[in-house]
Design a protein around this motif. Structure first.
Motif, PDB file in Angstrom:
ATOM      1  N   GLY A 435       0.817  -1.213   0.000  1.00  0.00           N
ATOM      2  CA  GLY A 435       0.000   0.000   0.000  1.00  0.00           C
ATOM      3  C   GLY A 435       0.845   1.254   0.000  1.00  0.00           C
ATOM      4  O   GLY A 435       0.525   2.228  -0.690  1.00  0.00           O
ATOM      5  N   TRP A 436       1.924   1.258   0.771  1.00  0.00           N
ATOM      6  CA  TRP A 436       2.806   2.423   0.858  1.00  0.00           C
ATOM      7  C   TRP A 436       3.381   2.758  -0.516  1.00  0.00           C
ATOM      8  O   TRP A 436       3.378   3.910  -0.948  1.00  0.00           O
ATOM      9  CB  TRP A 436       3.929   2.134   1.852  1.00  0.00           C
ATOM     10  N   LEU A 437       3.877   1.740  -1.203  1.00  0.00           N
ATOM     11  CA  LEU A 437       4.510   1.975  -2.498  1.00  0.00           C
ATOM     12  C   LEU A 437       3.484   2.361  -3.561  1.00  0.00           C
ATOM     13  O   LEU A 437       3.746   3.237  -4.394  1.00  0.00           O
ATOM     14  CB  LEU A 437       5.286   0.727  -2.922  1.00  0.00           C
ATOM     15  N   ARG A 438       2.316   1.735  -3.534  1.00  0.00           N
ATOM     16  CA  ARG A 438       1.275   2.109  -4.510  1.00  0.00           C
ATOM     17  C   ARG A 438       0.834   3.560  -4.322  1.00  0.00           C
ATOM     18  O   ARG A 438       0.472   4.236  -5.286  1.00  0.00           O
ATOM     19  CB  ARG A 438       0.070   1.189  -4.369  1.00  0.00           C
ATOM     20  N   ALA A 439       0.846   4.024  -3.049  1.00  0.00           N
ATOM     21  CA  ALA A 439       0.405   5.389  -2.759  1.00  0.00           C
ATOM     22  C   ALA A 439       1.515   6.419  -2.969  1.00  0.00           C
ATOM     23  O   ALA A 439       1.268   7.617  -2.838  1.00  0.00           O
ATOM     24  CB  ALA A 439      -0.112   5.473  -1.323  1.00  0.00           C
ATOM     25  N   GLY A 440       2.736   5.962  -3.267  1.00  0.00           N
ATOM     26  CA  GLY A 440       3.840   6.895  -3.491  1.00  0.00           C
ATOM     27  C   GLY A 440       4.479   7.394  -2.219  1.00  0.00           C
ATOM     28  O   GLY A 440       5.156   8.437  -2.235  1.00  0.00           O
ATOM     29  N   GLY A 441       4.295   6.666  -1.100  1.00  0.00           N
ATOM     30  CA  GLY A 441       4.906   7.082   0.162  1.00  0.00           C
ATOM     31  C   GLY A 441       6.408   7.241   0.023  1.00  0.00           C
ATOM     32  O   GLY A 441       7.079   6.430  -0.610  1.00  0.00           O
ATOM     33  N   THR A 442       6.951   8.301   0.622  1.00  0.00           N
ATOM     34  CA  THR A 442       8.359   8.619   0.468  1.00  0.00           C
ATOM     35  C   THR A 442       9.217   7.821   1.448  1.00  0.00           C
ATOM     36  O   THR A 442       8.709   7.149   2.344  1.00  0.00           O
ATOM     37  CB  THR A 442       8.600  10.119   0.699  1.00  0.00           C
ATOM     38  N   HIS A 443      10.548   7.937   1.284  1.00  0.00           N
ATOM     39  CA  HIS A 443      11.433   7.152   2.153  1.00  0.00           C
ATOM     40  C   HIS A 443      11.825   7.897   3.425  1.00  0.00           C
ATOM     41  O   HIS A 443      12.493   7.321   4.282  1.00  0.00           O
ATOM     42  CB  HIS A 443      12.682   6.698   1.386  1.00  0.00           C
ATOM     43  N   HIS A 444      11.419   9.151   3.565  1.00  0.00           N
ATOM     44  CA  HIS A 444      11.563   9.888   4.822  1.00  0.00           C
ATOM     45  C   HIS A 444      10.180  10.102   5.412  1.00  0.00           C
ATOM     46  O   HIS A 444       9.225  10.375   4.683  1.00  0.00           O
ATOM     47  CB  HIS A 444      12.215  11.247   4.590  1.00  0.00           C
ATOM     48  N   MET A 445      10.077  10.023   6.751  1.00  0.00           N
ATOM     49  CA  MET A 445       8.754  10.110   7.376  1.00  0.00           C
ATOM     50  C   MET A 445       8.863  10.560   8.819  1.00  0.00           C
ATOM     51  O   MET A 445       9.958  10.612   9.392  1.00  0.00           O
ATOM     52  CB  MET A 445       8.046   8.754   7.311  1.00  0.00           C
ATOM     53  N   VAL A 446       7.721  10.863   9.411  1.00  0.00           N
ATOM     54  CA  VAL A 446       7.640  11.158  10.833  1.00  0.00           C
ATOM     55  C   VAL A 446       7.033   9.950  11.532  1.00  0.00           C
ATOM     56  O   VAL A 446       6.133   9.295  11.008  1.00  0.00           O
ATOM     57  CB  VAL A 446       6.790  12.424  11.108  1.00  0.00           C
ATOM     58  N   MET A 447       7.549   9.667  12.721  1.00  0.00           N
ATOM     59  CA  MET A 447       6.944   8.673  13.609  1.00  0.00           C
ATOM     60  C   MET A 447       6.504   9.379  14.874  1.00  0.00           C
ATOM     61  O   MET A 447       7.235  10.209  15.416  1.00  0.00           O
ATOM     62  CB  MET A 447       7.924   7.547  13.954  1.00  0.00           C
ATOM     63  N   VAL A 458      -8.013  13.828  10.346  1.00  0.00           N
ATOM     64  CA  VAL A 458      -8.640  15.134  10.547  1.00  0.00           C
ATOM     65  C   VAL A 458      -7.719  16.232  10.029  1.00  0.00           C
ATOM     66  O   VAL A 458      -8.163  17.182   9.372  1.00  0.00           O
ATOM     67  CB  VAL A 458      -8.976  15.350  12.037  1.00  0.00           C
ATOM     68  N   PHE A 459      -6.433  16.122  10.315  1.00  0.00           N
ATOM     69  CA  PHE A 459      -5.447  17.086   9.824  1.00  0.00           C
ATOM     70  C   PHE A 459      -5.527  17.211   8.302  1.00  0.00           C
ATOM     71  O   PHE A 459      -5.551  18.320   7.754  1.00  0.00           O
ATOM     72  CB  PHE A 459      -4.048  16.626  10.258  1.00  0.00           C
ATOM     73  N   CYS A 460      -5.578  16.078   7.611  1.00  0.00           N
ATOM     74  CA  CYS A 460      -5.639  16.112   6.147  1.00  0.00           C
ATOM     75  C   CYS A 460      -6.929  16.759   5.656  1.00  0.00           C
ATOM     76  O   CYS A 460      -6.932  17.491   4.655  1.00  0.00           O
ATOM     77  CB  CYS A 460      -5.507  14.695   5.578  1.00  0.00           C
ATOM     78  N   GLY A 461      -8.028  16.484   6.346  1.00  0.00           N
ATOM     79  CA  GLY A 461      -9.290  17.107   5.955  1.00  0.00           C
ATOM     80  C   GLY A 461      -9.229  18.617   6.072  1.00  0.00           C
ATOM     81  O   GLY A 461      -9.711  19.336   5.185  1.00  0.00           O
ATOM     82  N   LEU A 462      -8.603  19.132   7.144  1.00  0.00           N
ATOM     83  CA  LEU A 462      -8.512  20.573   7.328  1.00  0.00           C
ATOM     84  C   LEU A 462      -7.510  21.204   6.382  1.00  0.00           C
ATOM     85  O   LEU A 462      -7.683  22.343   5.944  1.00  0.00           O
ATOM     86  CB  LEU A 462      -8.114  20.878   8.772  1.00  0.00           C
ATOM     87  N   ALA A 463      -6.427  20.455   6.058  1.00  0.00           N
ATOM     88  CA  ALA A 463      -5.411  20.978   5.136  1.00  0.00           C
ATOM     89  C   ALA A 463      -5.790  20.776   3.683  1.00  0.00           C
ATOM     90  O   ALA A 463      -5.087  21.261   2.794  1.00  0.00           O
ATOM     91  CB  ALA A 463      -4.073  20.300   5.423  1.00  0.00           C
ATOM     92  N   ASP A 464      -6.869  20.052   3.434  1.00  0.00           N
ATOM     93  CA  ASP A 464      -7.337  19.776   2.081  1.00  0.00           C
ATOM     94  C   ASP A 464      -6.299  19.008   1.272  1.00  0.00           C
ATOM     95  O   ASP A 464      -5.977  19.347   0.141  1.00  0.00           O
ATOM     96  CB  ASP A 464      -7.714  21.079   1.357  1.00  0.00           C
ATOM     97  N   ILE A 465      -5.750  17.958   1.890  1.00  0.00           N
ATOM     98  CA  ILE A 465      -4.839  17.056   1.196  1.00  0.00           C
ATOM     99  C   ILE A 465      -5.364  15.632   1.318  1.00  0.00           C
ATOM    100  O   ILE A 465      -6.146  15.322   2.220  1.00  0.00           O
ATOM    101  CB  ILE A 465      -3.395  17.162   1.699  1.00  0.00           C
ATOM    102  N   GLY A 466      -4.904  14.770   0.429  1.00  0.00           N
ATOM    103  CA  GLY A 466      -5.367  13.396   0.424  1.00  0.00           C
ATOM    104  C   GLY A 466      -4.863  12.626   1.629  1.00  0.00           C
ATOM    105  O   GLY A 466      -3.793  12.890   2.165  1.00  0.00           O
ATOM    106  N   PHE A 467      -5.633  11.637   2.043  1.00  0.00           N
ATOM    107  CA  PHE A 467      -5.263  10.771   3.172  1.00  0.00           C
ATOM    108  C   PHE A 467      -5.349   9.327   2.742  1.00  0.00           C
ATOM    109  O   PHE A 467      -6.395   8.889   2.239  1.00  0.00           O
ATOM    110  CB  PHE A 467      -6.195  11.020   4.368  1.00  0.00           C
ATOM    111  N   VAL A 468      -4.271   8.580   2.883  1.00  0.00           N
ATOM    112  CA  VAL A 468      -4.250   7.167   2.536  1.00  0.00           C
ATOM    113  C   VAL A 468      -3.688   6.401   3.726  1.00  0.00           C
ATOM    114  O   VAL A 468      -2.558   6.643   4.160  1.00  0.00           O
ATOM    115  CB  VAL A 468      -3.386   6.883   1.297  1.00  0.00           C
ATOM    116  N   ARG A 469      -4.483   5.481   4.239  1.00  0.00           N
ATOM    117  CA  ARG A 469      -4.011   4.634   5.347  1.00  0.00           C
ATOM    118  C   ARG A 469      -3.706   3.256   4.798  1.00  0.00           C
ATOM    119  O   ARG A 469      -4.518   2.657   4.072  1.00  0.00           O
ATOM    120  CB  ARG A 469      -5.085   4.557   6.433  1.00  0.00           C
ATOM    121  N   VAL A 470      -2.516   2.751   5.119  1.00  0.00           N
ATOM    122  CA  VAL A 470      -2.093   1.445   4.569  1.00  0.00           C
ATOM    123  C   VAL A 470      -1.826   0.453   5.693  1.00  0.00           C
ATOM    124  O   VAL A 470      -1.732   0.834   6.853  1.00  0.00           O
ATOM    125  CB  VAL A 470      -0.840   1.619   3.703  1.00  0.00           C
TER     126      VAL A 470
END
Length: 470
Positions: A435-447, A458-470
């Motif tokens: 799922g990560w690779l299909r969605a284009g997830g990058t190799h740097h991230m926050v944990m 909710v953050f994505c909804g307010l920022a008007d960006i896409g949300f993909v959970r894998v």
């Protein structure tokens, strides 16, 4: 330093209570009655937000005045509450020009309709159709907003509004964010590339390029007592490697203090350094590894290799869930269904295990061709965790790829001299990585420690960006 964490302030929220003067003759005192209801809502949210209650909105001028006051007070968001039915055309202009994140609380004073209700009770509790009219105005204005339909006061209402308030705080901070880049981004690293103008238009973060020479001059000008004080704090907080010389530690301390001084002067809440940009300059003895770890622990966003998108999402992670940790996926461990998480030497030591000391070590590092950089070494605390990657899809389209899971109480890796842990996604490494690779997830991230996918959504909804959970 480990016990010196500054608790993030509560989100600051304006409560916009909407009604209309139609009912004044029918129910004398209704405005004061419903204003008291708005104040009770604020009191019920005291544990999750600092609420500023505006005067009841009874017309367009009231609405515009209230929102201007919220914006001038630098609040994080606006919670809209229907005090009675209120015609949406009186607030349409406000929502069309709204600059703060919005949540529509679809609630009413009494949770139960009873035979004892009279017309006054009907009027006090008729917010639902006002919410429909108002939400329609928000949708027509193209305004991203969250909705909470719950009984109040209840734990569920407080939890959901608290989640929105934290997301609003993160989104509002993003709109004001400047990301300092020392030097340049790593050549050839495509998943960190983006359109700077699209980023600032759509999301808000601005890139501030800082010359390495400015860092070198700032380091040289730092007073000795400030350097000594930082080293004393490290002595108290970390297990310090005896092999580290005074010269190595002083040089590292100057790098950390110099970076922070420049971030303050440039107004940056996040930053990124690239090892080549530091090494090729020719004036630095070593890379600022431990500096990145401690500055993250102080609340700065960070990413390696000049990755602005990752630095920005670490910054958002701090504001959304606390203690954002920069990392990447290093290798898969199929027997434990987990992924080894680490990076070259930077990691937020606030996410370290409680039962092991954080170590400041003398660490050989071939990358960059410089002297050994003092590095903070720790294992990530076992337990629930969430990772998130900000993806540029081109133009003004962005996406967040998120996975929840667990940091395992896993094996030691004695030769790995950088922060690490093994993360087992809830969906398993096969499902997660597909799922990560299909969605284009990058190799740097926050944990972030804890399960925060719902917060990120909710953050994505307010920022008007896409949300993909894998």
């Amino acid at each position: 330093m480990r016990n010196g964490h500054v608790t993030e302030r509560l989100p600051s929220i304006g409560i916009l209570g909407i009604m209309q003067p139609l009912y004044d003759d029918m129910i004398p005192g209704i405005t004061d009655h419903q204003a008291a209801y708005a104040r009770r809502i604020a009191e019920s949210l005291a544990d999750v937000a600092d609420c500023v209650v505006g005067a009841p909105v009874r017309g367009r001028a009231d609405a515009e005045r209230a929102v201007r006051e919220f914006e001038n007070d630098d609040l994080d968001g606006v919670l809209v509450v229907m005090l009675t039915y209120g015609p949406s055309l009186r607030v349409t202009r406000v929502f069309d020009q709204m600059r703060l994140p919005v949540c529509l609380a679809n609630i009413q004073p009494e949770p139960t309709v009873t035979p004892a209700w009279d017309m006054d009770d009907m009027t006090y509790n008729q917010g639902i159709h006002g919410a429909q009219d108002t939400a329609n105005a928000m949708v027509r204005a193209g305004l991203p907003f969250d909705v909470v339909t719950e009984e109040w006061p209840s734990a569920a209402f407080t939890e959901r509004v608290g989640r929105w308030a934290r997301a609003a705080r993160a989104v509002t901070a993003w709109k004001r964010l400047k990301v300092g880049v020392f030097g340049y981004a790593m050549n050839g690293m495509g998943d960190a590339r983006f359109d700077e103008t699209a980023l600032i238009r759509k999301l808000g973060p601005e890139v501030e390029v800082i010359a390495p020479g400015e860092l070198h001059r700032t380091m040289a000008e730092l007073p000795g007592p400030a350097v000594a004080a930082l080293m004393e704090r490290e002595d108290a907080a970390f297990e310090v490697d005896e092999r580290l010389s005074k010269e190595e530690r002083e040089d590292h301390a100057r790098m950390q203090l110099g970076i922070e001084k420049l971030l303050v002067e440039h107004g940056c809440g996040a930053y990124s350094t690239h090892f080549d940009a530091i090494a090729e300059d020719g004036r630095f003895a070593r890379l600022p590894m431990a500096a990145a770890s401690s500055l993250m622990a102080e609340g700065y966003g960070f990413a390696g290799e000049g990755d602005v998108l990752a630095a920005a999402i670490v910054h958002a992670g701090h504001r959304l869930a606390g203690d954002g940790h920069f990392t990447e996926m290093y290798a898969m461990d199929f027997p434990t269904d987990s992924i080894l998480m680490s990076h070259m030497g930077e990691g937020n030591w606030k996410v370290a295990r409680d039962d092991e000391p954080v170590r400041l070590i003398k660490r050989p590092l071939g990358i960059g061709g410089l002297a050994d950089p003092p590095t903070l070494l720790f294992r990530i605390k076992p337990g629930p965790a969430t990772i998130a990657s900000l993806v540029s899809l081109g133009g003004e389209e962005f996406r967040l790829v998120v996975a929840e899971g667990e940091v395992l109480d896993s094996q030691r890796l004695p030769s790995l001299e950088m922060p690490y842990g093994q993360f087992r996604p809830d969906s398993g490494i096969r499902g997660c990585m597909d799922g990560w690779l299909r969605a284009g997830g990058t190799h740097h991230m926050v944990m972030n420690l804890g399960r925060t996918a719902a917060d990120w959504e909710v953050f994505c909804g307010l920022a008007d960006i896409g949300f993909v959970r894998v």
